[in-house]
Every structure is written in structure tokens, then in C-alpha cells.
Design an enzyme around this catalytic site. Structure first.
Site, PDB file in Angstrom:
ATOM      1  N   SER A  45       0.835  -1.190   0.000  1.00 46.85           N
ATOM      2  CA  SER A  45       0.000   0.000   0.000  1.00 46.85           C
ATOM      3  C   SER A  45       0.879   1.253   0.000  1.00 46.85           C
ATOM      4  O   SER A  45       1.681   1.440  -0.911  1.00 46.85           O
ATOM      5  CB  SER A  45      -0.966  -0.049   1.182  1.00 46.85           C
ATOM      6  OG  SER A  45      -2.055   0.813   0.983  1.00 46.85           O
ATOM      7  N   ASP A  80      -8.717  -5.435  -6.212  1.00 49.55           N
ATOM      8  CA  ASP A  80      -8.430  -4.417  -5.205  1.00 49.55           C
ATOM      9  C   ASP A  80      -9.180  -3.141  -5.575  1.00 49.55           C
ATOM     10  O   ASP A  80      -8.860  -2.490  -6.567  1.00 49.55           O
ATOM     11  CB  ASP A  80      -6.919  -4.165  -5.159  1.00 49.55           C
ATOM     12  CG  ASP A  80      -6.497  -3.302  -3.977  1.00 49.55           C
ATOM     13  OD1 ASP A  80      -7.353  -2.611  -3.398  1.00 49.55           O
ATOM     14  OD2 ASP A  80      -5.284  -3.323  -3.647  1.00 49.55           O
ATOM     15  N   HIS A  82      -7.264  -6.019  -1.371  1.00 51.26           N
ATOM     16  CA  HIS A  82      -6.057  -5.335  -0.871  1.00 51.26           C
ATOM     17  C   HIS A  82      -5.362  -6.231   0.161  1.00 51.26           C
ATOM     18  O   HIS A  82      -5.432  -5.991   1.367  1.00 51.26           O
ATOM     19  CB  HIS A  82      -6.490  -4.001  -0.250  1.00 51.26           C
ATOM     20  CG  HIS A  82      -5.403  -2.981  -0.113  1.00 51.26           C
ATOM     21  ND1 HIS A  82      -4.697  -2.491  -1.181  1.00 51.26           N
ATOM     22  CD2 HIS A  82      -4.906  -2.348   0.977  1.00 51.26           C
ATOM     23  CE1 HIS A  82      -3.829  -1.586  -0.760  1.00 51.26           C
ATOM     24  NE2 HIS A  82      -3.927  -1.493   0.549  1.00 51.26           N
TER      25      HIS A  82
END
Length: 642
Positions: A199, A309, A340
Site C-alpha cells: 500500500s 483491489d 487489498h
């Protein structure tokens, strides 16, 4: 093993000379410590328990908080104790803004320190696993977060240049200081470094690599951003409102007033009112930006992304991947059907083994064959993976499917029109019973497929429309109607469930263990699945930086990409194109209420596909005279920003 850095061979020579001068034979000089390699990979021969744990503060080139002093970036370091006896090692770096707020990993681990402020717990398993194998692991507090100076800027220049300074320090090109303010040099470093993270952490890896900094040999971006505009926007539509200033406030644990002015600039720059691309977004565009540009990348890249995602959308990967391919950057990718999620939490043992080989090859320069393996691993069904030579899958063909007046998708141009309104609806309503007319959508489906059809790449939607207002949010969903068991990426765990049992990867101390809860795939059996999505603000059809409102009642041609995907539509299922307005499940945008009239003769969806075996007209409809798909080259929409 021979260390390539020149300073790495001078130290033992000097020690031997000193011993000889004292009357002791040089042959009795202490042997320089080195790594052990077996089977093409480093072995755990260094003590994790006795490793050196310390911190430095690296001087950045920026002053994000405007206090008149260059920001100092906190770097927590763990390295084998043998690095104080001549061993030089490469560095694995996880730079993050989350070390004292959200934490890292599935168990939200945070840093912990002793009474002197030295780190005793490093989140995640990188330190436990790699330090015994001859690496230093650096946990870097991003500028403006945890123990670093400055203010976070949601992907802006200071975020990027703080991480670059750390790489420069490892290579002897930047300054760092200890707790007493004394300058510290990274004498233990080979000058070779890799960055990894999920991320925001992986985003920083992308960005620092795109500065072209010397000494960053590889990056492993997991679910990472390559353009912050495409994170918060989709072709002019607004995916997230208030995201950049809100995220900066979340990761900054200083008193709120300290960085209030910086956050105000973020709120203004992101321009939630229009959704347009502007200089603010250009600064945060690591594909073509002024601070970071994919054209400068020389580090190898091992990317991982979930094709479902909906936080960091898979277009962040696909556009980055295409730019790297154009440059000839050495690269590898894993693409999953999760949301994610970190690969440590969906393919753990294989991931750790592959990552080990990757770092050994690129940081210790071991010839272990990792680059001779297939470039891409793709999840084709829950927990089922296929290796292929590249992504998208080689030998795909562009197939255009066209909406018909009877609600079907065919191979010949349709006729007539269809009309729906840009209202904000939930996806469940948008895709329910495609045979029923609904005022907020148009749905077109193929007959049951005669054979499997694999989508691999980025579909494109082309519509001929007219509106009764100056703009509308246009949406397109590609849908699979057919019962199947799929990864439950919309579930609470984005496709995974966490168990209570643990397994371990690496060595432990009382303060920092190498054991983590096991994770299994969460599946769901359903009759319908939204395979991919794509959106466009119609007034951004020509440019993402300048709006061009439509004249009501006038016909226009519009075209946009959906999110990329790799997915198999099974024989017996129906493939559908569902045209919608604003998506309540994914977009923060407001609907315009415009009536959208679609000219079916000028509309189509183009898919990069492999049709199981040899394509034939019977795959989609026995009544259509399909001669097989052909390649088409369709230009991308430019930002049109200078």
C-alpha cells in the site's frame, strides 16, 4: 564470498598488517565474516538475538513543515553483529507512514523501543527472516510520521525525497546523525538496497525508484500506487473525496496544528469540486511526474497486486507495468483474485521462498535462476495459480462485442438506441436480473458461452451518446452471470480469513517473534460476479485536466478503459456489459441525473481475450458470422497536462 565494494576488502588487509607489525603472523588474523550460500540462496548463519539494533536520523533535502530546517528522517536499523567486524551487507527497507497508527501487516504490528529509544520490535517478518541470512533491515518513518520531522503530503515531493535520502546515505551521499547529534556513516553497507512494502509503503518504493536514485537495486511494491490521481479519481469521476488531506491527518501523530497549513494546501490541490488532473496530481504522478518518472527507473521490480483491489485499483499496477516494459526494466509479477491483501496472507510459503530468491539475486548478486522463471504468476481460481511468460497473457486478441436492441451482445453492429439515467445506485441493483428493464441501467448479455473465454488485460468501452445535461458520470460493468465459487474479495477480509493458529518464518526474540496467524482463502458461491469496472466523467472525454461540457441533444463519441483483469468466463456462463451512471459502492461522486441515450450502432466493448482453443463463431452465437477477432490499437486518453 567476494564483496564487490572496494572498502569491503581494505579492512581485513589493514587488520592483518597491524597484527604483523605487532609480531603476530598475518595467518592468525581473524577471518572476515561472510555469508553462507547453499542451493543458490543465503543461509541463516547470523544471530538474530545478538543483532545490532540502533537508529539514525538521515537529513532529507526538504523542509516539509516549514520550520527552516531540513527534515530528519528516522531510520530504525537491525543488522548482524558481524557488521561491526568487517561484514558488509545490503539493506532491505520498508518505509512507512503507519508505524505508530494503523500498524503493519494483518496483525497491525507497531514498533517498540527500549529505554534508550533503540528499536526492539520491527513490524513484519522481514527482520526475523533476512537478518540471519546476511541483510540489514531498515524500518523508515516516512517524512512527517512517527519519529521523523516534517509533515506528510500524501505522495508529494517530501514523502518521496525523504526515502531517497536514506538510499543516498547508504551510498555515502547524505548525512545521518545519532541520538547525540554525531554524524554517522553506514560503513556496514555494501551500497546495495531494496525497498518493499504494501500500500503506502509500496507506493514509496515505486516513487523512490522513479527518482532514479543510485544504489536502489530492486523494489517489491505490493498493492502500490503509481499515480495518486488514479487512486482518488477515475477519468474525471471522483472515487474518494477529502482523501489526501484526510490521509495526511491520519498518519501524522503530531499535534494537529503543526501541519494544519500543509493539510489545507492538500485539500485545495486535490480539487474535489471538479475531479480534474492538475499540477497537484502531476507532482504525485510517478509515471510522468517532475519528481518521480517511470522513465528513470533502473531498479528491478517484483510487483504484486490484487486484480479485485478496489482500494489501490489494479490500473495502478497495469499502467506502471507497461511503462516498465517499455523501458526494459527487469520485472516479475504476481496477480491475485483478492482485494487489498499481502501475498504473505494468501500464498505464504511460496511467497517467502520467492522473495528470498529475489533479494538474494538482486542484492547479493547470486545467480540462482530467479530471472529464468516465468515472469508472471496469475491466480486463475481460488488458490489455483498458473505461471506464464508475461502479462497480459501472450497471444490475446482484441474482440469487440456490440450491444443489440434485444438486450444481447453480438459481433455485428447493433441498431436503435437505449436510454438510462445517471443516478447513484448500488452495484447489486445494477447487475440484478439483466433481462428486466430498469431506468438506471442498460444491460446486454451474450448467450451462454460455448467454450471458456479468458480475459487478460484492459477492456475498453466505446459509446456513442447524447445527454440532456452538460455532463454525466458514465459507468460500465463487465459481468459474469453463472454460478461458481469465487474469491470473496468484497468480504470483510478482501478474500481471506485469519485463523488462530500460527506459523513462523525466521528467528525470534522475546520482544519480536517471527510467528504470525495463518490465513486461508475466503470463498463465496454466487450466481453473478462483477468482473471489472470502468468510469468516465463525460466532460473529461477529451482531457483529464480540462473539462469540455457537452451540448445537450448533440451526439458525441466517448471512450475509456475499464480496470484491468485476468479472468476466465466459463462455458455455459453469460458475459454481460451493464451501462450505469454513478456507482454507489465505489464512488464518492454525485450523480448528475442526466438522461443518457446510447446509439447502439456506434457502441461496443473491446476485450483482450483468449477463446479456449481455436476461436469459432459458435462461441458467442451460432447466428453471427464471426470470422475471428483481430488486433486493434486503441489510443489511451491523455492527461493533456503541461
Amino acid at each position: 564470498m567476494r564483496i564487490s565494494a572496494r572498502r569491503g576488502v581494505l579492512a581485513p588487509i589493514a587488520v592483518a598488517a597491524a597484527l604483523a607489525a605487532a609480531g603476530m603472523p598475518a595467518a592468525h588474523a581473524a577471518k572476515k565474516p561472510t555469508i553462507k550460500v547453499s542451493g543458490g540462496v543465503t543461509q541463516p548463519v547470523f544471530s538474530y538475538q545478538n543483532a545490532i539494533r540502533e537508529f539514525v536520523r538521515v537529513q532529507s533535502s526538504v523542509d516539509a513543515d516549514g520550520d527552516g530546517k531540513k527534515d530528519l528522517i528516522r531510520v530504525d536499523i537491525i543488522r548482524p553483529k558481524e557488521t561491526n567486524a568487517g561484514l558488509q551487507v545490503p539493506a532491505i527497507i520498508d518505509e512507512s507512514p503507519y508505524y505508530d497508527n494503523a500498524g503493519r501487516g494483518n496483525e497491525s504490528e507497531r514498533k517498540a523501543y527500549d529505554a534508550n529509544g533503540n528499536p526492539v520490535k520491527f513490524p513484519l517478518y522481514y527482520d526475523n527472516y533476512f537478518v540471519p541470512r546476511g541483510y540489514a533491515v531498515l524500518n523508515v518513518d516516512m517524512d512527517g510520521t512517527t519519529k521523523s520531522d516534517g509533515c506528510p503530503t500524501s505522495g508529494g515531493a517530501s514523502d518521496v525525497l525523504g526515502g531517497k535520502a536514506v538510499i543516498d546515505w547508504l551510498g555515502g551521499r547524505a548525512k545521518a546523525f545519532d541520538a547525540q547529534g554525531k554524524e554517522v556513516k553506514a560503513t556496514w553497507s555494501t551500497g546495495h538496497a531494496g525497498m518493499i512494502g504494501k500500500s503506502y509503503d509500496g507506493t514509496l518504493a515505486n516513487a523512490v525508484a522513479a527518482t532514479g536514485v543510485k544504489g536502489l537495486d530492486t523494489i517489491v511494491p505490493i498493492s502500490a500506487i503509481s499515480s495518486w490521481y488514479d487512486y482518488s479519481r477515475v477519468n474525471g469521476t471522483i472515487w474518494f473525496k477529502g482523501e489526501e488531506d484526510g490521509l495526511a491527518e491520519f498518519v501524522d501523530t503530531d499535534p494537529p496544528a503543526k501541519c494544519a497549513a500543509v493539510r489545507q494546501k492538500l485539500a485545495q490541490g486535490q480539487d474535489d469540486a471538479t475531479g480534474n488532473y492538475n499540477p497537484f496530481w502531476n507532482e504525485r504522478d510517478y509515471r510522468v511526474g517532475p519528481i518521480a518518472d517511470a522513465g528513470k527507473v533502473h531498479a528491478s521490480v517484483f510487483a504484486v497486486h490484487g486484480l479485485n483491489d478496489l482500494n489501490v485499483k489494479p490500473s495502478q499496477f497495469s499502467t506502471w507495468w507497461a511503462a516498465l516494459a517499455k523501458r526494459g526494466v527487469p520485472r516479475k509479477v504476481w496477480l491475485s483474485q483478492y482485494g487489498h491483501v499481502d501475498p504473505f496472507d494468501f500464498r505464504r510459503d511460496a511467497w517467502v521462498d520467492t522473495l528470498h530468491q529475489w533479494f538474494d539475486h538482486w542484492l547479493w548478486k547470486l545467480p540462482n535462476g530467479i530471472m529464468k522463471q516465468p515472469r508472471a504468476d496469475v491466480e486463475v481460481a481460488p488458490d489455483q495459480w498458473a505461471a506464464q511468460s508475461d502479462w497480459p497473457a501472450p497471444h490475446t486478441r482484441a474482440l469487440s462485442l456490440r450491444p443489440q436492441a434485444d438486450g444481447t451482445l453480438g459481433l455485428k453492429a447493433g441498431s436503435g438506441t437505449g436510454t438510462y439515467s445517471d443516478t447513484k445506485q448500488a452495484e447489486g441493483d445494477d447487475v440484478s436480473d439483466p433481462t428486466t428493464a430498469k431506468p438506471y441501467r442498460l444491460a446486454y448479455t451474450t448467450p451462454p458461452l460455448k467454450r471458456d473465454v479468458r480475459l487478460s488485460g484492459t477492456p475498453q468501452v466505446s459509446l456513442k451518446i447524447k445527454l440532456n445535461k452538460p455532463t454525466a458520470n458514465l459507468g460500465a460493468l463487465l459481468v459474469d452471470y453463472g454460478t461458481d465459487t469465487r474469491v470473496n474479495y468484497l468480504g470483510a477480509g478482501s478474500g481471506v480469513k485469519t485463523l488462530t493458529t500460527e506459523d513462523c518464518h525466521g528467528e525470534s526474540t522475546a520482544a519480536d517473534d517471527a510467528c504470525y496467524k495463518k490465513v486461508v482463502t475466503d470463498t463465496v458461491t454466487s450466481d453473478v460476479n462483477v468482473v471489472t469496472r470502468g468510469y468516465l466523467d463525460a466532460q473529461n472525454r477529451l482531457s483529464l485536466s480540462h473539462a469540455s461540457p457537452l451540448t445537450p441533444g448533440t451526439t458525441y463519441s466517448v471512450r475509456w478503459d475499464t480496470l484491468p483483469q485476468d479472468y476466465r468466463f466459463k462455458a455455459g456462463h453469460r458475459l454481460a456489459l451493464v451501462l450505469i451512471g454513478t456507482d454507489a459502492d465505489t464512488q464518492d461522486d454525485d450523480a448528475t441525473g442526466a438522461a443518457v441515450t446510447v446509439d447502439l450502432a456506434g457502441s461496443k466493448v473491446t476485450l483482450p481475450v483468449i477463446v479456449g482453443g481455436t476461436p469459432s463463431e459458435s462461441t458467442f452465437s451460432a447466428e453471427q458470422n464471426w470470422r475471428g477477432p483481430t488486433h486493434v490499437v486503441l489510443p489511451k486518453q491523455p492527461h493533456d497536462f503541461h
